[in-house]
Design an enzyme around this catalytic site. Structure first.
Site, PDB file in Angstrom:
ATOM      1  N   GLY A   1     -25.926  41.053  21.667  1.00  0.00           N
ATOM      2  CA  GLY A   1     -25.320  40.696  20.384  1.00  0.00           C
ATOM      3  C   GLY A   1     -25.938  41.424  19.204  1.00  0.00           C
ATOM      4  O   GLY A   1     -26.666  42.394  19.362  1.00  0.00           O
TER       5      GLY A   1
ATOM      6  N   HIS B   1     -23.003  49.677  20.211  1.00  0.00           N
ATOM      7  CA  HIS B   1     -22.285  48.784  21.127  1.00  0.00           C
ATOM      8  C   HIS B   1     -20.785  49.109  21.108  1.00  0.00           C
ATOM      9  O   HIS B   1     -20.126  49.115  22.154  1.00  0.00           O
ATOM     10  CB  HIS B   1     -22.478  47.327  20.722  1.00  0.00           C
ATOM     11  CG  HIS B   1     -23.901  46.853  20.725  1.00  0.00           C
ATOM     12  ND1 HIS B   1     -24.591  46.563  19.574  1.00  0.00           N
ATOM     13  CD2 HIS B   1     -24.768  46.610  21.748  1.00  0.00           C
ATOM     14  CE1 HIS B   1     -25.810  46.157  19.877  1.00  0.00           C
ATOM     15  NE2 HIS B   1     -25.954  46.186  21.182  1.00  0.00           N
TER      16      HIS B   1
ATOM     17  N   LYS C   1     -29.539  54.914  25.017  1.00  0.00           N
ATOM     18  CA  LYS C   1     -30.609  54.458  24.127  1.00  0.00           C
ATOM     19  C   LYS C   1     -31.714  53.804  24.969  1.00  0.00           C
ATOM     20  O   LYS C   1     -32.891  53.962  24.707  1.00  0.00           O
ATOM     21  CB  LYS C   1     -30.006  53.467  23.130  1.00  0.00           C
ATOM     22  CG  LYS C   1     -30.988  52.636  22.360  1.00  0.00           C
ATOM     23  CD  LYS C   1     -31.550  53.455  21.238  1.00  0.00           C
ATOM     24  CE  LYS C   1     -32.522  52.741  20.346  1.00  0.00           C
ATOM     25  NZ  LYS C   1     -33.002  51.468  20.737  1.00  0.00           N
TER      26      LYS C   1
ATOM     27  N   VAL D   1     -25.872  56.514  20.007  1.00  0.00           N
ATOM     28  CA  VAL D   1     -25.224  56.626  18.692  1.00  0.00           C
ATOM     29  C   VAL D   1     -26.308  56.505  17.621  1.00  0.00           C
ATOM     30  O   VAL D   1     -27.165  55.619  17.688  1.00  0.00           O
ATOM     31  CB  VAL D   1     -24.155  55.523  18.513  1.00  0.00           C
ATOM     32  CG1 VAL D   1     -23.553  55.589  17.115  1.00  0.00           C
ATOM     33  CG2 VAL D   1     -23.078  55.665  19.577  1.00  0.00           C
TER      34      VAL D   1
ATOM     35  N   SER E   1     -29.998  50.376  16.432  1.00  0.00           N
ATOM     36  CA  SER E   1     -30.596  49.313  17.243  1.00  0.00           C
ATOM     37  C   SER E   1     -30.477  48.007  16.470  1.00  0.00           C
ATOM     38  O   SER E   1     -30.601  48.003  15.237  1.00  0.00           O
ATOM     39  CB  SER E   1     -32.078  49.623  17.489  1.00  0.00           C
ATOM     40  OG  SER E   1     -32.756  48.450  17.904  1.00  0.00           O
ATOM     41  N   SER E   2     -30.255  46.916  17.195  1.00  0.00           N
ATOM     42  CA  SER E   2     -30.195  45.610  16.522  1.00  0.00           C
ATOM     43  C   SER E   2     -31.509  45.343  15.811  1.00  0.00           C
ATOM     44  O   SER E   2     -31.552  44.657  14.787  1.00  0.00           O
ATOM     45  CB  SER E   2     -29.933  44.503  17.545  1.00  0.00           C
ATOM     46  OG  SER E   2     -28.778  44.804  18.290  1.00  0.00           O
ATOM     47  N   ARG E   3     -32.604  45.887  16.345  1.00  0.00           N
ATOM     48  CA  ARG E   3     -33.926  45.620  15.763  1.00  0.00           C
ATOM     49  C   ARG E   3     -34.176  46.397  14.477  1.00  0.00           C
ATOM     50  O   ARG E   3     -35.163  46.133  13.790  1.00  0.00           O
ATOM     51  CB  ARG E   3     -35.024  45.931  16.787  1.00  0.00           C
ATOM     52  CG  ARG E   3     -35.083  44.900  17.916  1.00  0.00           C
ATOM     53  CD  ARG E   3     -36.252  45.154  18.853  1.00  0.00           C
ATOM     54  NE  ARG E   3     -36.453  44.051  19.781  1.00  0.00           N
ATOM     55  CZ  ARG E   3     -36.075  44.047  21.068  1.00  0.00           C
ATOM     56  NH1 ARG E   3     -35.457  45.099  21.572  1.00  0.00           N
ATOM     57  NH2 ARG E   3     -36.320  43.005  21.837  1.00  0.00           N
TER      58      ARG E   3
HETATM   59  P1  AMP Z   1     -28.700  45.464  23.502  1.00  0.00           P
HETATM   60  O1  AMP Z   1     -27.753  44.534  22.805  1.00  0.00           O
HETATM   61  O2  AMP Z   1     -29.698  46.071  22.596  1.00  0.00           O
HETATM   62  O3  AMP Z   1     -29.267  44.880  24.763  1.00  0.00           O
HETATM   63  O4  AMP Z   1     -27.810  46.685  23.971  1.00  0.00           O
HETATM   64  C1  AMP Z   1     -26.667  46.498  24.759  1.00  0.00           C
HETATM   65  C2  AMP Z   1     -26.189  47.834  25.254  1.00  0.00           C
HETATM   66  O5  AMP Z   1     -25.872  48.667  24.136  1.00  0.00           O
HETATM   67  C3  AMP Z   1     -27.249  48.573  26.080  1.00  0.00           C
HETATM   68  O6  AMP Z   1     -26.615  49.219  27.171  1.00  0.00           O
HETATM   69  C4  AMP Z   1     -27.797  49.552  25.088  1.00  0.00           C
HETATM   70  O7  AMP Z   1     -28.340  50.713  25.690  1.00  0.00           O
HETATM   71  C5  AMP Z   1     -26.560  49.890  24.281  1.00  0.00           C
HETATM   72  N1  AMP Z   1     -26.955  50.433  22.992  1.00  0.00           N
HETATM   73  C6  AMP Z   1     -27.795  49.877  22.077  1.00  0.00           C
HETATM   74  N2  AMP Z   1     -27.982  50.719  21.037  1.00  0.00           N
HETATM   75  C7  AMP Z   1     -27.261  51.830  21.303  1.00  0.00           C
HETATM   76  C8  AMP Z   1     -27.069  53.068  20.630  1.00  0.00           C
HETATM   77  N3  AMP Z   1     -27.635  53.345  19.465  1.00  0.00           N
HETATM   78  N4  AMP Z   1     -26.264  53.985  21.207  1.00  0.00           N
HETATM   79  C9  AMP Z   1     -25.668  53.733  22.401  1.00  0.00           C
HETATM   80  N5  AMP Z   1     -25.826  52.597  23.088  1.00  0.00           N
HETATM   81  C10 AMP Z   1     -26.604  51.652  22.551  1.00  0.00           C
END
Ligand code: AMP
Length: 301
Positions: free
Chosen positions: A31, A37, A149, A176, A185-187
């Site tokens: 999320g 995403h 990522k 991306v 990044s969400s962070r």
């Molecule tokens: P997360 O919500 O951070 O667990 O990410 C969910 C999915 O989105 C994972 O497969 C991540 O690798 C992908 N994701 C997160 N950030 C990026 C990004 N900047 N570019 C491409 N994919 C991403």
């Protein structure tokens, strides 16, 4: 778009789709969705009849001193982004739905989880493998989409699928970035303006790496050292790791000239309390360019 919080309801809906012969694409996330995403969802939309987005901040992949409790959440914004990207089903379970009691069964992918984030975050990939395999069993997707990522995560999931003969195709999707180069990044919301500015040293180092590798005559360790020294000059950067490894096996490379698989330059660096990761793959072609083999017969001329 339907939103489900229970496994039973989602399964029933998907059962019908499968009976109709629909191709199911799954995008697992935690999320607080952003354009990274969205790129996974777009790809899933192009290649699937039914797109399932899961949003679950998985407690088993967080260590005791990590940011589980303060992980950013925005369910309303997430649903808007999901709708805008043509998602059919959103699966947003509570932790009690996914783990009615602590899982007695674990999944451990060995070897490739002993380096990089696996070394810095003990148990992290066991938690990831467990939740992803639960999601695969719940959704039974034809394809599942993951961002590069988290390149080590892609390697771990791909290996798990191969080792366990899971009937799902893993689709890695490109990173991306913001226009500045910062990987989304969400962070990133944790970062102050100054931390965010200084964090650009990560993408900048990755962009300069092919040149540095050339200057280092194709030597992986020299490249690693060059990157670490460059990042260490940034006052707010606190390096967790800077590693150059083979990809996807995550082993120590020899030289670029002798490379038999791609390399990954993987970075994890703290800015304040926020740990950022970023990476770049160097393909065999790029490695060959960085360290062209000496043509036969010209040695010593
Ligand atoms: P997360 O919500 O951070 O667990 O990410 C969910 C999915 O989105 C994972 O497969 C991540 O690798 C992908 N994701 C997160 N950030 C990026 C990004 N900047 N570019 C491409 N994919 C991403």
């Amino acid at each position: 778009m339907q939103v489900y919080t229970t496994i039973r309801e989602l399964r029933e809906a998907l059962e019908e789709k499968r009976r109709e012969g629909k191709r199911i694409g799954l995008v697992p996330t935690m999320g607080f969705l952003h354009a990274g995403h969205a790129s996974l969802l777009e790809r899933a939309r192009r290649e699937s009849d039914t797109v399932v987005l899961s949003i679950f901040v998985n407690p088993t992949q967080f260590g005791p001193n990590e940011d589980l409790d303060r992980y950013p959440r925005d369910p309303e914004g997430d649903l808007r982004l999901a709708r805008d990207n043509g998602v059919d089903y959103v699966f947003m379970p509570e932790p009690s739905e996914m783990y009615p009691r602590p899982s007695a069964t674990g999944i451990a992918v060995s070897g490739i989880t002993s380096v990089l984030c696996g070394a810095s975050r003990p148990g992290h990939f066991d938690g990831v493998a467990l939740v992803v395999s639960k999601l695969f069993h719940i959704v039974k997707p034809h394809r599942a989409y993951f961002g590069m990522k988290d390149a080590q995560q892609v390697a771990v999931i791909t290996r798990m699928v191969e080792d366990l003969n899971l009937d799902v195709e893993i689709v890695p999707c490109p990173i991306v970035r913001e226009d500045s180069g910062l990987a989304l990044s969400s962070r990133n919301v944790y970062l102050s303006d100054e931390e965010k500015r200084q964090a650009l040293v990560l993408s900048e180092s990755l962009s300069r790496s092919p040149i540095w590798l050339q200057e280092a005559g194709g030597d992986a360790l020299a490249l690693q050292k060059q990157i670490a020294e460059h990042i260490a000059k940034t006052p707010l950067a606190d390096i967790d790791y800077v590693q150059v490894l083979t990809y996807p096996d995550l082993e120590r490379p020899t030289t670029a000239a002798a490379a038999k698989s791609a390399w990954i330059i993987a970075l994890a660096v703290r800015f304040g309390k926020t740990r950022l990761i970023d990476n770049r793959l160097l393909s065999l072609e790029e490695l060959a360019l960085a360290a062209p083999p000496i043509p036969q017969g010209t040695k010593g001329v």
